[in-house]
Enzyme design. Sequence first.
Site, PDB file in Angstrom:
ATOM      1  N   ASP A  16      53.578  42.720 109.892  1.00 19.87           N
ATOM      2  CA  ASP A  16      55.003  42.736 109.556  1.00 19.87           C
ATOM      3  C   ASP A  16      55.352  41.559 108.647  1.00 19.87           C
ATOM      4  O   ASP A  16      54.500  41.074 107.917  1.00 19.87           O
ATOM      5  CB  ASP A  16      55.815  42.751 110.866  1.00 19.87           C
ATOM      6  CG  ASP A  16      57.100  43.543 110.739  1.00 19.87           C
ATOM      7  OD1 ASP A  16      57.908  43.185 109.862  1.00 19.87           O
ATOM      8  OD2 ASP A  16      57.322  44.505 111.494  1.00 19.87           O
ATOM      9  N   HIS A  24      62.728  41.114 109.893  1.00 20.87           N
ATOM     10  CA  HIS A  24      62.146  42.384 110.334  1.00 20.87           C
ATOM     11  C   HIS A  24      61.043  42.189 111.384  1.00 20.87           C
ATOM     12  O   HIS A  24      61.024  42.840 112.429  1.00 20.87           O
ATOM     13  CB  HIS A  24      61.603  43.099 109.090  1.00 20.87           C
ATOM     14  CG  HIS A  24      61.190  44.508 109.278  1.00 20.87           C
ATOM     15  ND1 HIS A  24      59.960  44.868 109.785  1.00 20.87           N
ATOM     16  CD2 HIS A  24      61.831  45.666 109.011  1.00 20.87           C
ATOM     17  CE1 HIS A  24      59.858  46.190 109.807  1.00 20.87           C
ATOM     18  NE2 HIS A  24      60.989  46.705 109.343  1.00 20.87           N
ATOM     19  N   SER A  75      61.165  51.925 111.488  1.00 23.03           N
ATOM     20  CA  SER A  75      60.617  50.588 111.748  1.00 23.03           C
ATOM     21  C   SER A  75      60.916  50.128 113.157  1.00 23.03           C
ATOM     22  O   SER A  75      60.125  49.439 113.774  1.00 23.03           O
ATOM     23  CB  SER A  75      61.269  49.569 110.808  1.00 23.03           C
ATOM     24  OG  SER A  75      60.566  49.450 109.618  1.00 23.03           O
TER      25      SER A  75
END
Length: 727
Positions: free
Chosen positions: A148, A213, A513
């Site tokens: 990630d 994220h 996601s």
Amino acid sequence: MRISKELLLFIFNLSLVATFVHGSSEVERKVGPSGIPIHPYVIYMGDAPETGTAAVEDHHNLLSLAIGDENIARESRIHSYGRSFNGFVARLLPHEAKRLSEKESVVSVFANTQRKLHTTRSWDFVGMPETLKRNTQGESNIIVGLLDTGIWVEAPSFNDKGYGPPPPKWKGTCAKGANFSGCNNKVIGARYYKLDNTEPQPEEPSPVDTEGHGTHTSSTAAGISVKGASLYGLAKGTARGGVPSARIAMYKVCWGGGCSDIDILAAFDDAIADGIDVISISIGGPSRNYFDDPIAIGAFHAIKKGILTASSAGNDGPTESTIQNVAPWIMTVAATGIDREFRTAVRLGNGMKTSGISINTFSPRKQMYPLTSGAQAANLTGESYGNVSACDSGTLDKNKIKGKIVYCLGIGGQDYTIGESGGIGTIMAVDEEMDIAFPFLIPATYVYTRVGNKIDLYINSTNNNLNFVNIDGQPDIAAPGLDILAAYSKLASVTGYPSDNRFGVYNIISGTSMACPHAAAAAAYVKTFHPDWSPAAIKSALMTTATKMRIKGVDAELGYGSGQINPARALHPGLVYDIRSSLSAYISFLCKEGYNETTLGLVTGVRRVNCSSYPPAQGTDGLNYPSMHIQLARPNSSIAAVFRRTVTQVEDGKSVYKVTVASPKDLSITVIPSTLSFDRLNQQRSFKVVLKGAPIRNAARILSASIEWSDSKHSVRSPILVYKPLY
Ligand SMILES: *[C@@H]1O[C@H](CO)[C@@H](O)[C@H](O)[C@H]1NC(C)=O
Ligand SMILES: *[C@@H]1O[C@H](CO)[C@@H](O)[C@H](O)[C@H]1NC(C)=O
Ligand SMILES: *[C@@H]1O[C@H](CO)[C@@H](O)[C@H](O)[C@H]1NC(C)=O
Ligand SMILES: *[C@@H]1O[C@H](CO)[C@@H](O)[C@H](O)[C@H]1NC(C)=O
Ligand SMILES: *[C@@H]1O[C@H](CO)[C@@H](O)[C@H](O)[C@H]1NC(C)=O
Ligand SMILES: *[C@@H]1O[C@H](CO)[C@@H](O)[C@H](O)[C@H]1NC(C)=O
Ligand SMILES: *[C@@H]1O[C@H](CO)[C@@H](O)[C@H](O)[C@H]1NC(C)=O
């Protein structure tokens, strides 16, 4: 037959979140100042070599032959893979790449491209309350690896109070870097990858998350329970991961929103060897052949070592064949809404009340503000060729929007352009169905065009100065939404805009996601109770116990797969469709897909692969998959297919399972035999499913059916899908 991906996906309805900017697939012929080509290629060579050092020499020799100059070859090689699979990265010219691809020992050669990120109460929603039975000791030995944007370890979700040292199997490391305080007993590993140093460097090399994220997905998978978490008071509650006792290993592969193929492969190479149990990767790009695709390659070598990879299906639905990460050894995850939606009330001066979807962290405003539209506020002396109705940057007259709320068509950064030009809020009108909320830089919301037209009419029909609107921040828990609250990086603002000065420890974001780490954690949860189950058995347990979804629309199971995960039920599925990590099942499948014996020998490390030794009797798809589907050869083909399956009883004792078939009247489904008896744990029984039917009538594109095996205690459901080709 080309494998149709759609059925292989697993959970939920695909939702429109973001459009993918596909990596450039064009071949660049650029050569740098030193005479070395610019563009990196992956040379993938299959199974891991016996020893890492010999491989580097081997790579160098291959490269020297292809380039014809040993010194250039030395400078061209960027990296060698070798811990978990074999291959290397080198800067090449297209003809050199082609020459390498013709070598006997090479599986594939592909130009590096950029992939994209697939941008809490959610655990309660899938039937996993905080009080759920847990195997805490087993769970603390589980390591979830995430590929990630890095991690912000200081987030309260990663506090390691009460955690012992990492499990003995852990072989990873913790890299140092700018703004990164180091690992702890919760986040036990962190590495970063930036193999191509000629790409722009948006940030200093470090495992730290400057985007948010990776912190969000990590805490969704395995964050500890934190009470009172919220985004400026929104979605207030307890934030926690699916396996809160598990450990986290972060492999940072994304920089400034892009994630390189070569870095993703390097991360898989390490993660598999580091000793992790489950991989979560919320990244994707256009579908390719399995062995030209870094995620499919990485996940294949992971499953060989018993590691399950969960990957996001992308956010490009509901158009068919937009799904990504479809290899059958990946658990492909779509996104669904939960029972929460963020709405913003809109009240017009004429008394009209409506609401739109958005995440407003701004204090409710009681007073009314003047309202205008992009079309009415055009900069008549400007030189911009942008779309004024959409309020494109540079098209508006600052004086006409100052202090006003501006109505615009479409969503495209209006919060930024209007905020910058002195507007105080915006209402955006969208045509498509939008079931997720975004945070904006200024008070903002989006409404459907149907509602937007009424607002626009009102703007046009009266004197602007008298029109007012009220925008409030107002969460509502009534309808489903996709909005997931989880930890965020303090180095990233709420919207990601540099001019946004709101930095929350939590943020609400959406996309497959966010669904992916849920599924990865669910798999980890099942593994804590069944450490000996194969990745395929875990995936089967999650799929056959999933809650069937009833979503109207054309995509049906193509959108959500088997249904919504129910991790608690997945602990006791009764039967599983296993694919033991012996590779013969995958080889048989790949033979059917048209991969040749040379390629399969390299990829699997199995000597002398013989595709003819797998009998055609394996059935239509050749893989013991927990779902069944067939794409017809032509739109008017009649339906005829046979699926052969073997189920393994994963409970001890005697049981008798009977099958129930649910199918539309145009489709005949026969299961032979229709009863399966088991005497003991791990006993296997085989059956076949025969599909027959006339051509699908024009109106319908997809026939959805299912079979369900049940004894008195378990039900084991598999969706069956028959669909016409698009053309
Ligand atoms: C990260 O650290 C560097 C110094 O190593 C500093 O210049 C930079 O501002 C820091 N970035 C953030 C976002 O804090
Ligand atoms: C109109 O656009 C021009 C540039 O195209 C810009 O210089 C000018 O400031 C704008 N006028 C207003 C009132 O925003
Ligand atoms: C401006 O953008 C809107 C929203 O995307 C679109 O509906 C409209 O057709 C566009 N107008 C022009 C002239 O391109
Ligand atoms: C409002 O007026 C603008 C031009 O100022 C026009 O483009 C738009 O279509 C009108 N809206 C409605 C709903 O009639
Ligand atoms: C196997 O496939 C590869 C890649 O498509 C090709 O280069 C090779 O020549 C094929 N080998 C055989 C024996 O057909
Ligand atoms: C491959 O398998 C088939 C069927 O079992 C057999 O007839 C054939 O001889 C095998 N080929 C090789 C090269 O072993
Ligand atoms: C089915 O469609 C093909 C063209 O796609 C056509 O050639 C064929 O005649 C059709 N068959 C029947 C039975 O309608």
